[in-house]
Design a protein around this motif. Structure first.
Motif, PDB file in Angstrom:
ATOM      1  N   VAL A   1       0.784  -1.277  -0.007  1.00  0.00           N
ATOM      2  CA  VAL A   1      -0.033  -0.253  -0.124  1.00  0.00           C
ATOM      3  C   VAL A   1       1.036   1.029   0.374  1.00  0.00           C
ATOM      4  CG1 VAL A   1      -1.821   0.974   1.781  1.00  0.00           C
ATOM      5  CG2 VAL A   1      -1.688  -1.242   1.222  1.00  0.00           C
ATOM      6  N   LYS A   2       0.819   2.128  -1.004  1.00  0.00           N
ATOM      7  CA  LYS A   2       1.170   3.438  -0.771  1.00  0.00           C
ATOM      8  C   LYS A   2       0.767   4.820  -0.385  1.00  0.00           C
ATOM      9  CE  LYS A   2       4.419   3.631  -5.379  1.00  0.00           C
ATOM     10  NZ  LYS A   2       3.915   2.402  -6.419  1.00  0.00           N
ATOM     11  N   ALA A   3       2.024   4.699   0.917  1.00  0.00           N
ATOM     12  CA  ALA A   3       1.689   5.498   1.752  1.00  0.00           C
ATOM     13  C   ALA A   3       2.496   7.335   1.600  1.00  0.00           C
ATOM     14  CB  ALA A   3       2.216   5.318   3.245  1.00  0.00           C
ATOM     15  N   LEU A   4       3.139   6.752   0.482  1.00  0.00           N
ATOM     16  CA  LEU A   4       3.922   8.219  -0.184  1.00  0.00           C
ATOM     17  C   LEU A   4       4.063   7.785  -1.132  1.00  0.00           C
ATOM     18  CD1 LEU A   4       6.899   9.291   2.610  1.00  0.00           C
ATOM     19  CD2 LEU A   4       4.457   9.731   2.214  1.00  0.00           C
ATOM     20  N   ASP A   5       3.437   9.007  -2.694  1.00  0.00           N
ATOM     21  CA  ASP A   5       3.756   8.119  -4.009  1.00  0.00           C
ATOM     22  C   ASP A   5       4.189   9.458  -4.868  1.00  0.00           C
ATOM     23  OD1 ASP A   5       2.936   6.693  -6.203  1.00  0.00           O
ATOM     24  OD2 ASP A   5       0.888   7.773  -6.143  1.00  0.00           O
ATOM     25  N   GLY A   6       6.137   9.624  -4.779  1.00  0.00           N
ATOM     26  CA  GLY A   6       6.311  10.855  -5.317  1.00  0.00           C
ATOM     27  C   GLY A   6       6.444  11.781  -4.141  1.00  0.00           C
ATOM     28  N   ILE A   7       6.534  12.036  -3.219  1.00  0.00           N
ATOM     29  CA  ILE A   7       6.361  13.381  -2.732  1.00  0.00           C
ATOM     30  C   ILE A   7       8.254  14.630  -2.868  1.00  0.00           C
ATOM     31  CG2 ILE A   7       5.875  14.499  -0.431  1.00  0.00           C
ATOM     32  CD1 ILE A   7       3.881  13.287  -0.032  1.00  0.00           C
ATOM     33  N   ASP A   8       7.689  15.904  -2.408  1.00  0.00           N
ATOM     34  CA  ASP A   8       8.870  16.585  -3.052  1.00  0.00           C
ATOM     35  C   ASP A   8       8.667  17.378  -2.039  1.00  0.00           C
ATOM     36  OD1 ASP A   8       9.404  15.214  -5.648  1.00  0.00           O
ATOM     37  OD2 ASP A   8       8.813  17.155  -6.522  1.00  0.00           O
TER      38      ASP A   8
END
Ligand SMILES: Nc1ncnc2c1ncn2[C@@H]1O[C@H](COP(=O)(O)OP(=O)(O)OP(=O)(O)O)[C@@H](O)[C@H]1O
Ligand SMILES: [Mg+2]
Length: 516
Positions: free
Chosen positions: A18-25
């Motif tokens: 399960v993606k909790a963070l999906d490419g955060i800047d």
């Protein structure tokens, strides 16, 4: 050289697929205070755990640049050595250690002979307490002697002692009073002047507005936007967070208030460590059917103690009389309270509210498992039905009701606790800071639920340190100050000032002990 002290790029973190963070800047300049906003479960704490290496390099993907150089830390020790210090959402203090020992844990001062220099540590700890405007704290006593707000400030002192260049504060003010919050915000402003950067996570957007230079909003593990604070209003931040406009914060709906159903008389609680001292001193109040009675007061005023005593869970000696529909109750334990129709959703969910390793669903039905048991066998189909209904009604964000509750975000844990307590459908529901750490959208859902319950005839006693919330939902407000009843107001255009004045003991209104 990059203009940023910190840059996090394209961070991806998943938990069992399960993606909790999906490419955060996320980018932070030296001396800048960045507000990190998002709904419960958006990924704020996870992002900060990636940054501070609670989740070490290699357990997530993406890049972290610290002063333009790649940071690949494997432990909190390494990030602290670099100057990144995190204050977690949940308190991490060791209760039986002294304030000083907690502040210096793993960071002790030693003298020329390599021995612990307690005198120097006590002195520094006392100086930190003075800086945080809590000079009355005795740094030699165990931290368990102090309440939630003080413990939070002690945690902050511990972080300040570490010479951070970037301080991460994950909902630091959720158990602080307004005055304590002001102290903290002042400290953040002073840190900025010294060039120390910070990331502040808070569901109280007025705090974000007061100190942050930049806002980053995330939703469902994705980056939604980063803007200078000056360009955004609180309404715009909310809209970015939830992806829609929320125009009304308090869904107050008309509901009938009936006769007095419950009374607590002469509630008195003695300090467990100092039996001569009264934490609650002869407080009496009545609750009507379908009424939401707010309990205001400063943190430490004795409100939680009073609630615990009524629920049969006060750890020290207490004396009180409880009456339900004119009949005297005998409540000596939480089990007896539940049997008598009284439920409590506690303030400290970590200590009293949840069983961390158990699944979300089981946590919900824990208090009523017996209701699902026939001939001693748990009716798991019935239980699952109840669980799924509550998860849906409360909009608890979890991939499955079988996952351990400790994997939920803070706000979703709070909703699970609430769901659990509502299972026996009590006549009197006591809520101690029910929306602490809960995002605006979920708060709204909780208020909606409260309205639905009182319409069904339930009565609610709601302790809250957030005055706008109390005035937004309560029918009547009692005020506790230094363990005594200091005011009893019908909430008909009641002002925050009137309640605050009573809380600090500035009014002469004789408190009405009874509603009738
Ligand atoms: N240890 C874990 N195991 C499984 N899932 C997790 C774990 N930690 C977080 N998650 C999931 O990752 C998502 C992000 O959680 P996180 O705690 O970062 O949210 P948050 O933005 O800090 O929310 P809150 O405002 O409620 O504190 C949630 O869906 C949560 O259930
Ligand atoms: Mg969080």
């Amino acid at each position: 050289m990059s203009e940023y002290l910190l840059e996090m790029r394209a961070i991806v973190k998943d938990f069992a697929g399960v993606k909790a963070l999906d490419g955060i800047d996320l980018a932070v300049r030296a001396g800048e205070c960045v507000g990190l906003c998002g709904e419960n479960g958006a990924g704020k704490s996870t992002l900060m755990k990636v940054l501070s290496a609670v989740y070490p390099h290699g357990t997530w993907s993406g890049r972290i640049l610290w002063e333009g150089r790649e940071l690949q830390a494997r432990s909190i020790r390494e990030t602290e050595a670099a100057g990144i210090v995190i204050i977690h959402q949940e308190l991490m203090l060791v209760p039986h250690l002294s304030v000083t020992e907690n502040i210096f844990l793993g960071n002790e001062i030693t003298n020329a002979f390599g021995m612990l220099d307690y005198e120097a540590m006590h002195r520094r700890a006392a100086a930190l307490m003075a800086e945080l405007r809590m000079p009355q704290v005795n740094v030699a006593l165990p931290v368990s002697q102090y309440g939630g707000g003080h413990q939070q400030l002690i945690e902050i002192a511990k972080a300040l002692n570490k010479q951070a260049r970037l301080l991460i504060l994950d909902e630091p003010t959720s158990s602080l009073t307004r005055a304590e919050t002001e102290v903290l915000l002042d400290i953040l402003r002073e840190l900025k002047k010294k060039g120390v950067a910070s990331v502040l996570i808070s569901h109280k957007l007025e705090e974000i507005e007061a100190v942050c230079d930049t806002i980053t909003v995330i939703r469902d593990g994705r980056h939604i936007g980063t803007r200078p604070m000056g360009e955004l209003s609180v309404e715009q931040i909310i809209a970015m967070m939830v992806g829609r406009e929320i125009t009304e914060l308090f869904p107050r709906e008309p509901h009938a208030i009936g006769e007095v159903i419950f009374e607590a008389r002469h509630v008195t609680c003695y300090d467990p460590d100092n039996p001569a001292r009264k934490r609650v001193d002869d407080v009496s109040f009545a609750l009507r059917r379908g009424e939401i009675l707010g309990v205001a007061g400063l943190v430490g005023a004795g409100r939680t103690e009073m609630a615990m005593a009524i629920f049969g869970a006060y750890p020290g000696r207490s004396t009180l009389e409880l009456w339900m529909e004119g009949r005297r109750l005998s409540v000596r334990s939480p089990q007896e309270a539940v049997a008598a129709g009284i439920c409590l959703v506690p303030e400290d969910r970590k200590r009293h509210g949840i069983v961390p390793l158990m699944g979300v669903g089981h946590n919900i039905t824990l208090s009523v498992l017996s209701a699902h048991a026939r001939h001693g066998v748990v009716d798991s189909v019935g239980e699952l039905r109840v669980i799924d209904r509550m998860i849906e009604r409360m909009r608890i964000k979890t991939a499955s009701s079988l996952l351990p509750i400790r994997g939920l975000s803070g706000g979703n844990q709070q909703k699970a606790v609430l769901a659990k307590m509502l299972q026996p459908a009590p006549r009197v529901l006591i809520l101690d800071e029910p929306t602490r750490g809960v995002d605006v959208g979920a708060k709204y859902e909780i208020y909606k639920l409260m309205m639905a319950f009182v319409k069904e005839g339930m009565s609610i006693l709601m302790i809250s340190s957030e005055l706008p919330e109390l005035l937004g939902v309560a029918d009547r407000v009692i005020v506790i100050g230094e363990g005594r009843l200091r005011g009893d107001f019908v909430n008909d255009g009641l002002s925050q000032e009137a309640v605050m004045a009573a809380a600090i003991g500035q009014t002469e209104t004789p408190p009405a002990a009874r509603a009738d």
